[in-house]
Design a protein around this motif. Structure first.
Motif, PDB file in Angstrom:
ATOM      1  N   ILE A 271       0.851  -1.201   0.000  1.00  0.00           N
ATOM      2  CA  ILE A 271       0.000   0.000   0.000  1.00  0.00           C
ATOM      3  C   ILE A 271       0.878   1.239   0.000  1.00  0.00           C
ATOM      4  N   ASP A 272       0.623   2.102  -0.960  1.00  0.00           N
ATOM      5  CA  ASP A 272       1.255   3.425  -1.028  1.00  0.00           C
ATOM      6  C   ASP A 272       2.781   3.344  -1.106  1.00  0.00           C
ATOM      7  N   GLU A 273       3.338   2.279  -1.746  1.00  0.00           N
ATOM      8  CA  GLU A 273       4.795   2.193  -1.881  1.00  0.00           C
ATOM      9  C   GLU A 273       5.273   3.256  -2.863  1.00  0.00           C
ATOM     10  N   SER A 274       6.511   3.727  -2.648  1.00  0.00           N
ATOM     11  CA  SER A 274       7.031   4.827  -3.464  1.00  0.00           C
ATOM     12  C   SER A 274       7.826   4.343  -4.673  1.00  0.00           C
ATOM     13  N   TRP A 275       8.082   3.035  -4.778  1.00  0.00           N
ATOM     14  CA  TRP A 275       8.881   2.520  -5.882  1.00  0.00           C
ATOM     15  C   TRP A 275       8.003   1.801  -6.907  1.00  0.00           C
ATOM     16  N   ASP A 276       8.514   1.663  -8.126  1.00  0.00           N
ATOM     17  CA  ASP A 276       7.763   0.991  -9.187  1.00  0.00           C
ATOM     18  C   ASP A 276       7.816  -0.525  -8.983  1.00  0.00           C
ATOM     19  N   THR A 277       6.765  -1.213  -9.455  1.00  0.00           N
ATOM     20  CA  THR A 277       6.731  -2.681  -9.343  1.00  0.00           C
ATOM     21  C   THR A 277       7.835  -3.280 -10.211  1.00  0.00           C
ATOM     22  N   PRO A 278       8.713  -4.138  -9.643  1.00  0.00           N
ATOM     23  CA  PRO A 278       9.795  -4.729 -10.458  1.00  0.00           C
ATOM     24  C   PRO A 278       9.215  -5.592 -11.572  1.00  0.00           C
TER      25      PRO A 278
ATOM     26  N   THR B  82       3.321   8.649  -6.929  1.00  0.00           N
ATOM     27  CA  THR B  82       3.953   9.861  -7.459  1.00  0.00           C
ATOM     28  C   THR B  82       3.408  11.054  -6.683  1.00  0.00           C
ATOM     29  N   ASP B  83       4.135  11.399  -5.595  1.00  0.00           N
ATOM     30  CA  ASP B  83       3.697  12.569  -4.815  1.00  0.00           C
ATOM     31  C   ASP B  83       3.846  13.830  -5.666  1.00  0.00           C
ATOM     32  N   ASP B  84       2.968  14.770  -5.420  1.00  0.00           N
ATOM     33  CA  ASP B  84       3.059  16.057  -6.110  1.00  0.00           C
ATOM     34  C   ASP B  84       4.223  16.841  -5.514  1.00  0.00           C
ATOM     35  N   LEU B  85       5.306  16.985  -6.261  1.00  0.00           N
ATOM     36  CA  LEU B  85       6.512  17.664  -5.807  1.00  0.00           C
ATOM     37  C   LEU B  85       6.854  18.812  -6.747  1.00  0.00           C
TER      38      LEU B  85
ATOM     39  N   SER C 123       3.224  10.021   4.734  1.00  0.00           N
ATOM     40  CA  SER C 123       2.531  11.264   4.370  1.00  0.00           C
ATOM     41  C   SER C 123       2.320  11.293   2.857  1.00  0.00           C
ATOM     42  N   CYS C 124       1.417  12.143   2.420  1.00  0.00           N
ATOM     43  CA  CYS C 124       1.115  12.279   0.990  1.00  0.00           C
ATOM     44  C   CYS C 124       1.100  13.753   0.608  1.00  0.00           C
ATOM     45  N   SER C 125       1.379  13.983  -0.661  1.00  0.00           N
ATOM     46  CA  SER C 125       1.242  15.333  -1.229  1.00  0.00           C
ATOM     47  C   SER C 125       0.457  15.179  -2.513  1.00  0.00           C
ATOM     48  N   ARG C 126      -0.854  15.397  -2.421  1.00  0.00           N
ATOM     49  CA  ARG C 126      -1.674  15.239  -3.629  1.00  0.00           C
ATOM     50  C   ARG C 126      -2.950  16.078  -3.494  1.00  0.00           C
ATOM     51  N   LYS C 127      -3.450  16.446  -4.632  1.00  0.00           N
ATOM     52  CA  LYS C 127      -4.726  17.139  -4.718  1.00  0.00           C
ATOM     53  C   LYS C 127      -5.561  16.391  -5.732  1.00  0.00           C
ATOM     54  N   PRO C 128      -6.517  15.560  -5.259  1.00  0.00           N
ATOM     55  CA  PRO C 128      -7.285  14.724  -6.191  1.00  0.00           C
ATOM     56  C   PRO C 128      -8.120  15.577  -7.135  1.00  0.00           C
ATOM     57  N   ALA C 129      -8.499  14.959  -8.225  1.00  0.00           N
ATOM     58  CA  ALA C 129      -9.248  15.684  -9.256  1.00  0.00           C
ATOM     59  C   ALA C 129     -10.615  16.115  -8.759  1.00  0.00           C
ATOM     60  N   ASP C 130     -11.171  15.396  -7.756  1.00  0.00           N
ATOM     61  CA  ASP C 130     -12.523  15.730  -7.310  1.00  0.00           C
ATOM     62  C   ASP C 130     -12.541  16.684  -6.131  1.00  0.00           C
ATOM     63  N   GLY C 131     -11.423  17.285  -5.799  1.00  0.00           N
ATOM     64  CA  GLY C 131     -11.422  18.259  -4.717  1.00  0.00           C
ATOM     65  C   GLY C 131     -10.191  18.151  -3.858  1.00  0.00           C
ATOM     66  N   ALA C 132      -9.925  19.176  -3.036  1.00  0.00           N
ATOM     67  CA  ALA C 132      -8.753  19.205  -2.179  1.00  0.00           C
ATOM     68  C   ALA C 132      -8.974  18.337  -0.941  1.00  0.00           C
ATOM     69  N   LEU C 133      -7.889  18.084  -0.203  1.00  0.00           N
ATOM     70  CA  LEU C 133      -7.927  17.217   0.972  1.00  0.00           C
ATOM     71  C   LEU C 133      -7.607  18.017   2.219  1.00  0.00           C
ATOM     72  N   ARG C 134      -8.155  17.552   3.376  1.00  0.00           N
ATOM     73  CA  ARG C 134      -7.808  18.175   4.644  1.00  0.00           C
ATOM     74  C   ARG C 134      -6.363  17.838   4.992  1.00  0.00           C
TER      75      ARG C 134
END
Length: 826
Positions: free
Chosen positions: A545-552, A569-572, A606-617
């Motif tokens: 769940i929520d791993e930061s690396w690509d599937t080998p 892919t965190d929004d950076l 932690s996450c850095s994202r803004k989904p297409a259907d609205g912002a997050l708390r």
């Protein structure tokens, strides 16, 4: 080998060339030199460990000499074509000193006697070289030079300790064999050693080397004249050798009592009935005898006398009547004929009219067929009426269901509920379909009354219905009125898929009723895996769940649109200002399960994202340790600030948080930019105290509260939101340890929160310092990294999916023998 001189001492260095030896000497003298290379010699003492021996401790010169150098030197020292070698006895001047075989004395050297290579040696004796000739020395112990011929040495070996015995050998080596033994007259060595003269019951003689029979022993006579069997006839002369009628061979001629004229005449004992010696007539089995001499005088021998009458068809008592004392009609001992005793199996026999009969049976047997010839042939002991027990209780030759006398249970005890009431039926004694049968259960030793339940009934033992059914077949297998209650058919279930690919279905029975219920998801649409999103779900169905690396690739995982799935892919934004190159969250950190109305509860990363259907708390109320762990879970770290680290006494080289806030821009006059959006304060752009919102807003919801765009070619693509106001953000900026005795450290919060005054909302404001365990509803954070997407910042940029030293997380090393595969040590 080279010589190195240091001070007043010379050193021999084995295996060191000139250049290395020179370097070594200079090194020992404290000189700093730059090494040169000469013809392949080692060019640095740091890469060579020479074996050095000072002159006082040096090995012999020949041991220190290099073999290849020796050959070269020998070749250079050759004189007149002679190459010096160690001198050996071979007729050649090996050492080139003008002398041949010098050092060898051919007149006394037993290894080169008279000429080179002649070695002196004699069998079983010592040898010496005298005046160039081999001479026989003393004999070895136990050997004698009997023939005085040196060539064969000491050829005679003493045996038996030098004591002569009769064995055909010269034991004392005196030139004579067996000289102490008389083979002509000795009865133990007659004619040859070991030949013993011996005869039964007679003395033995040896004459001219031949065995001869001597005098017979007392009580024995050589009657047959054969010496081979000695004196074979046991006899002692008596009565002066005159034969008399006494049953003895008085003259030892082999004939007994040959002198009495009545011997051999017919006779019968006086006073005995059965025969008349005068007429020669006898009755029954009696017969006349013959006179013979015996120690007591003339005796009648061999006469057959009357005997007790027995049943044998003969006149045993010689009274002219046969078997007169026996009842052959009624006595089972001789029923119908003598010798015909009635013996019947397992029975007491009787006799009637000269035929054997069964008088009675022995215990445990019955005369079932009524035939006397086989006696009581049926093994049986009657113990009552016929019952179901595998035995013939009434001994009538039938048992259990084969016997019409079988006693059945008075009542049908078999259950009639559910599958138990679906027996085959057919009984004439019971009205129900299921009833007891007299059968032997599997594995039992004897039959019993067993209900004829169908195989759809689950039994723990015969007649014992299983307490809880395990069959899944839509039937009441445990006969309790309920169908498949254990299987929970129709209940919701999950298949064995991973992550979002796992389907929810309902439990159904399988074709094989013994198998556990199957989760039927056939009506549920398949989920199409997508690249991982930071949302607390396994979007790419690889079990993570929520791993930061690509599937080998190549491991059999699901694919995303035909390609290997990518990690989160965190929004950076990539800050490349003033020669710096690092990454920072575009949005304030959110939890993976955050929504527009709820900040969620997951804390793994932690996450850095803004989904297409609205912002997050955003993630609020977080301590320094929680923020640091959350960034590490994303493969990142808390952002650094430019100052001396008061906790580690080390200087931080950059202000990552402040540089991203202003993008390194200045205002007119070269004054540093104070706010992310512009040089002067505007109360309506970011969420500070002046907006009077008094709470945090969704990440990225304030469109103007952004940093300068670092990528002018794509407006808004490289801008960070809410770095001023909304939440005061933790940074990795230790300001020291509190003096309250708790050991807590203090860190800087940057950017101010929704309760902050305008001064605290500036990019350069660093006066808000709190204890590491501080948390409040206006406290948040964002993460930084020195590594590009897909790589984790573990001091170095690594792939947490495949790095064995950092598998799944920084510092998580796989044990020996395991490797890292998709972030898991296997």
């Amino acid at each position: 080998m080279a010589t190195v001189t240091f001070g007043s001492r010379a050193w021999l260095v084995r295996g060191v060339g000139l250049a290395s030896a020179l370097a070594l000497s200079l090194s020992l003298a404290g000189c700093k030199i730059r090494m040169l290379t000469f013809g392949g010699d080692i060019d640095a003492l740091g890469a060579f460990r020479p074996e050095v021996a000072p002159p006082g401790d040096a090995e012999p010169e020949e041991d220190l000499r290099d073999a290849d150098n020796d050959r070269v030197q020998n070749a250079g020292d050759a004189r007149g074509g002679c190459s010096p070698q160690p001198e050996i006895c071979n007729g050649i001047d090996d050492d080139c000193n003008g002398l041949v075989d010098d050092g060898f004395d051919l007149t006394t050297d037993s290894n080169n006697c008279g000429r080179c290579g002649v070695t002196c040696g004699f069998p079983n004796a010592a040898a010496a070289c005298m005046i160039g000739r081999c001479r026989l020395g003393g004999c070895q112990a136990g050997f004698v030079d009997l023939d005085l011929v040196p060539l064969n040495g000491c050829e005679c070996q003493i045996s038996n300790g030098g004591v002569e015995i009769c064995d055909g050998k010269d034991n004392d080596c005196n030139g004579r064999v067996d000289e102490s033994f008389d083979l002509e007259a000795s009865i133990t060595d007659c004619g040859m050693c070991g030949r013993i003269c011996k005869y039964d019951h007679a003395a033995a003689l040896c004459m001219r080397g031949q065995c001869r029979l001597g005098a017979c022993a007392d009580g024995f006579v050589d009657l047959d004249g054969n010496a081979g069997n000695g004196c074979e006839y046991a006899c002692s002369r008596n009565n002066g050798g005159i034969e008399i009628c006494d049953g003895k061979d008085n003259d030892c001629n082999g004939v007994i009592d040959e002198g009495d004229p009545r011997v051999g005449m017919r006779c019968f004992p006086d006073g005995m009935m059965g025969c008349d010696a005068t007429t020669g007539r006898c009755g029954g089995a009696c017969a006349l005898g013959l006179f013979a001499c015996r120690p007591g005088g003339l005796t009648c021998l061999g006469a057959t006398l009357p005997k007790t009458e027995i049943c044998n068809g003969q006149d045993d008592d010689c009274d002219n009547a046969i078997d007169e004392d026996y009842d052959l009609q009624n006595d089972p001992r001789w029923c119908g004929a003598c010798g015909k005793a009635c013996e019947l199996p397992n029975a007491v026999p009787g006799c009637k009219e000269a035929r054997c009969t069964v008088k009675s049976c022995r215990s445990g047997f019955v005369d079932l067929d009524g035939l006397a010839d086989n006696g009581c042939e049926y093994a049986c002991t009657a113990d009552g009426p016929e019952v179901c027990d595998g035995k013939d209780n009434d001994c009538d030759g039938k048992f259990d269901t084969d016997d019409a006398d079988l006693l059945y249970p008075a009542m049908n005890f078999c259950r009639q509920v559910g599958e138990c009431g679906n027996g085959p039926g057919g009984s004439t004694r019971y009205t129900e379909k299921t009833f007891p049968l007299c059968v032997t259960p599997p594995g039992a030793a004897r039959p019993d009354w067993i209900c004829n339940y169908p195989d759809s009934v689950q039994l723990s033992a015969p007649n014992q219905i299983q307490g809880e059914e395990t069959f899944c077949d839509g039937k009441d297998n445990d006969c309790d009125g309920l169908l498949d209650e254990h299987a929970k058919i129709g209940d919701k279930c999950m298949d064995n898929g991973a992550g979002q690919c796992r389907k929810t279905g309902k439990l159904v029975c399988q074709a094989d009723r013994t198998l556990t219920p199957l989760c039927d998801v056939s009506l549920v649409a398949n989920y199409t895996p997508i690249d991982e999103i930071c949302d607390g779900k396994d979007n790419d169905c690889d079990g993570l769940i929520d791993e930061s690396w690509d599937t080998p690739p190549g491991l059999g995982y699901t694919t995303c649109s035909g390609a290997d799935c990518r990690g989160v892919t965190d929004d950076l934004i990539n800050v490349t200002v003033g020669g710096r190159n690092y990454y920072i969250y575009k949005y304030e950190s959110t939890r993976a399960d955050a929504t527009a109305d709820d900040q969620g509860s997951k804390e793994a990363r932690s996450c850095s994202r803004k989904p297409a259907d609205g912002a997050l708390r955003p993630w609020t109320g977080v301590s320094f340790a929680q923020a640091k762990l959350a960034c590490a879970g994303a493969g990142m770290r808390l952002c650094r600030t430019k100052r001396k680290d008061a906790c580690a006494s080390t200087a931080i080289s950059e202000d990552e948080w402040g540089l991203a806030c202003t993008a390194g821009l200045t205002c007119s006059g070269g004054v540093a930019r104070l706010y992310p959006y512009e040089c002067s304060y505007d109360a309506q752009i970011c969420n500070g105290q002046d907006t009077a919102k008094l709470t945090d807003v969704a990440t990225g919801s304030l469109a103007r509260c952004v940093t300068p765009d670092l990528d002018t070619a794509a407006a808004g693509d490289q801008q960070a939101y809410d770095m001023s106001g909304n939440l005061a953000e933790w940074t990795d900026d230790c300001r020291g340890t509190l003096n309250d005795g708790t050991g807590r450290k203090a860190y800087t919060l940057r950017g101010g929160g929704f309760n902050s005054i305008p001064l605290a909302l500036r990019c350069d404001f660093m006066a808000l310092v709190v204890a590491e365990n501080f948390s409040f509803n206006d406290t948040g954070f964002r993460c930084c990294s020195s590594c590009a997407r897909g790589l984790a910042d573990c001091g170095a940029c690594v792939n947490l999916g495949s790095d064995g030293a950092n598998c799944g997380a920084c510092g998580n090393a796989c044990p020996a023998g395991q490797s890292c595969s998709n972030g898991v040590c296997r």
